[in-house]
Motif scaffolding. Structure first.
Motif, mmCIF file in Angstrom:
data_model
loop_
_atom_site.group_PDB
_atom_site.id
_atom_site.type_symbol
_atom_site.label_atom_id
_atom_site.label_comp_id
_atom_site.label_asym_id
_atom_site.label_seq_id
_atom_site.Cartn_x
_atom_site.Cartn_y
_atom_site.Cartn_z
ATOM 1 N N ASP A 171 2.702 -3.903 5.538
ATOM 2 C CA ASP A 171 3.241 -4.039 6.891
ATOM 3 C C ASP A 171 4.006 -2.786 7.312
ATOM 4 O O ASP A 171 4.124 -2.485 8.495
ATOM 5 C CB ASP A 171 4.136 -5.276 6.996
ATOM 6 C CG ASP A 171 5.357 -5.194 6.095
ATOM 7 O OD1 ASP A 171 5.208 -4.936 4.878
ATOM 8 O OD2 ASP A 171 6.476 -5.397 6.605
ATOM 9 N N ARG A 185 8.622 -1.219 -1.988
ATOM 10 C CA ARG A 185 8.845 -1.143 -0.541
ATOM 11 C C ARG A 185 9.667 0.094 -0.189
ATOM 12 O O ARG A 185 9.355 0.824 0.746
ATOM 13 C CB ARG A 185 9.511 -2.417 -0.038
ATOM 14 C CG ARG A 185 9.555 -2.487 1.485
ATOM 15 C CD ARG A 185 9.961 -3.883 1.968
ATOM 16 N NE ARG A 185 9.823 -3.987 3.397
ATOM 17 C CZ ARG A 185 8.695 -4.252 4.026
ATOM 18 N NH1 ARG A 185 7.585 -4.471 3.338
ATOM 19 N NH2 ARG A 185 8.645 -4.315 5.345
ATOM 20 N N LEU A 218 0.007 -3.686 -1.617
ATOM 21 C CA LEU A 218 -0.580 -4.441 -0.504
ATOM 22 C C LEU A 218 0.415 -5.425 0.110
ATOM 23 O O LEU A 218 0.369 -5.691 1.307
ATOM 24 C CB LEU A 218 -1.845 -5.164 -0.956
ATOM 25 C CG LEU A 218 -3.057 -4.259 -1.191
ATOM 26 C CD1 LEU A 218 -4.196 -5.036 -1.826
ATOM 27 C CD2 LEU A 218 -3.503 -3.587 0.101
ATOM 28 N N LYS A 219 1.342 -5.947 -0.693
ATOM 29 C CA LYS A 219 2.370 -6.848 -0.165
ATOM 30 C C LYS A 219 3.274 -6.131 0.842
ATOM 31 O O LYS A 219 3.950 -6.777 1.630
ATOM 32 C CB LYS A 219 3.239 -7.395 -1.300
ATOM 33 C CG LYS A 219 2.541 -8.376 -2.207
ATOM 34 C CD LYS A 219 3.476 -8.806 -3.321
ATOM 35 C CE LYS A 219 2.756 -9.604 -4.380
ATOM 36 N NZ LYS A 219 3.642 -9.894 -5.528
ATOM 37 N N ASN A 220 3.294 -4.812 0.772
ATOM 38 C CA ASN A 220 4.186 -4.019 1.612
ATOM 39 C C ASN A 220 3.449 -3.181 2.653
ATOM 40 O O ASN A 220 4.023 -2.272 3.241
ATOM 41 C CB ASN A 220 5.048 -3.122 0.721
ATOM 42 C CG ASN A 220 5.999 -3.932 -0.123
ATOM 43 O OD1 ASN A 220 6.992 -4.445 0.374
ATOM 44 N ND2 ASN A 220 5.683 -4.081 -1.402
ATOM 45 N N THR A 232 -1.409 4.258 -5.959
ATOM 46 C CA THR A 232 -0.313 3.405 -6.417
ATOM 47 C C THR A 232 -0.540 2.964 -7.856
ATOM 48 O O THR A 232 -1.675 2.840 -8.299
ATOM 49 C CB THR A 232 -0.143 2.170 -5.506
ATOM 50 O OG1 THR A 232 0.982 1.412 -5.974
ATOM 51 C CG2 THR A 232 -1.378 1.293 -5.491
ATOM 52 N N ASP A 251 0.481 0.034 -8.720
ATOM 53 C CA ASP A 251 0.380 -1.425 -8.627
ATOM 54 C C ASP A 251 -0.209 -1.797 -7.267
ATOM 55 O O ASP A 251 0.522 -1.934 -6.281
ATOM 56 C CB ASP A 251 1.761 -2.060 -8.820
ATOM 57 C CG ASP A 251 1.725 -3.578 -8.898
ATOM 58 O OD1 ASP A 251 0.741 -4.200 -8.421
ATOM 59 O OD2 ASP A 251 2.695 -4.150 -9.429
ATOM 60 N N ASP A 281 -1.569 -4.587 -6.082
ATOM 61 C CA ASP A 281 -1.131 -5.865 -5.522
ATOM 62 C C ASP A 281 0.244 -5.746 -4.871
ATOM 63 O O ASP A 281 0.463 -6.243 -3.768
ATOM 64 C CB ASP A 281 -1.110 -6.955 -6.599
ATOM 65 C CG ASP A 281 -2.502 -7.313 -7.090
ATOM 66 O OD1 ASP A 281 -3.477 -7.138 -6.323
ATOM 67 O OD2 ASP A 281 -2.619 -7.756 -8.246
ATOM 68 N N GLU A 282 1.161 -5.091 -5.540
ATOM 69 C CA GLU A 282 2.511 -4.930 -4.990
ATOM 70 C C GLU A 282 2.490 -4.029 -3.749
ATOM 71 O O GLU A 282 3.194 -4.288 -2.777
ATOM 72 C CB GLU A 282 3.461 -4.369 -6.054
ATOM 73 C CG GLU A 282 4.915 -4.387 -5.662
ATOM 74 C CD GLU A 282 5.492 -5.787 -5.442
ATOM 75 O OE1 GLU A 282 6.490 -5.879 -4.699
ATOM 76 O OE2 GLU A 282 4.979 -6.781 -5.986
#
Length: 131
Positions: A93, A51, A89-91, A82, A84, A86-87
């Motif tokens: 926003d 993040r 995409l979690k961020n 990136t 990662d 998955d990580e």
């Protein structure tokens, strides 16, 4: 510059990007090198913090755009890399927080890579801007 979104489907709009855009009347084009989470001396920051790295890479992209008398609303394409997916995409926003208020949804591609140029970096942003 006039931008016309091209979206045969609307699923990408929920993720904050258009499938394509027709750009008309642009006089200047800016091709940005990959922006990462480095400070003004090129030292990596926010090691291990996806993040923090995405936020700083966006800050650095905005600095480059500002220096060219442009802003995020001038971005017409993003290439994202990136280590990662998955990580990252979690961020995502963070992209919505920056591009949403200016109602800009540039087409983008997100790619997973094994590493970036500087050890410890997790995320890199390439951009094309027009104005």
């Amino acid at each position: 510059m006039q931008r016309t979104a091209v979206n045969p489907w609307d699923w990408s709009l929920k993720l904050g990007y258009n499938q394509a855009e027709v750009i008309e009347g642009a006089a200047r084009q800016l091709i940005c090198a990959g922006q990462t989470a480095v400070d003004a001396e090129g030292n990596p920051r926010h090691l291990g913090d996806m993040r923090g790295q995405i936020a700083l890479a966006l800050d650095n992209l905005e600095a480059v755009l500002t220096n060219a008398d442009m802003g995020l609303r001038n971005v017409v394409r993003l290439g994202l890399y990136t280590t990662d997916v998955d990580e990252a995409l979690k961020n995502f926003d963070l992209f919505g927080m920056r591009f949403g208020p200016i109602r800009c949804a540039p087409p983008m591609t997100l790619l997973g890579v094994s590493c970036l140029a500087i050890p410890g970096l997790l995320f890199e942003i390439e951009a094309t801007a027009m104005g």
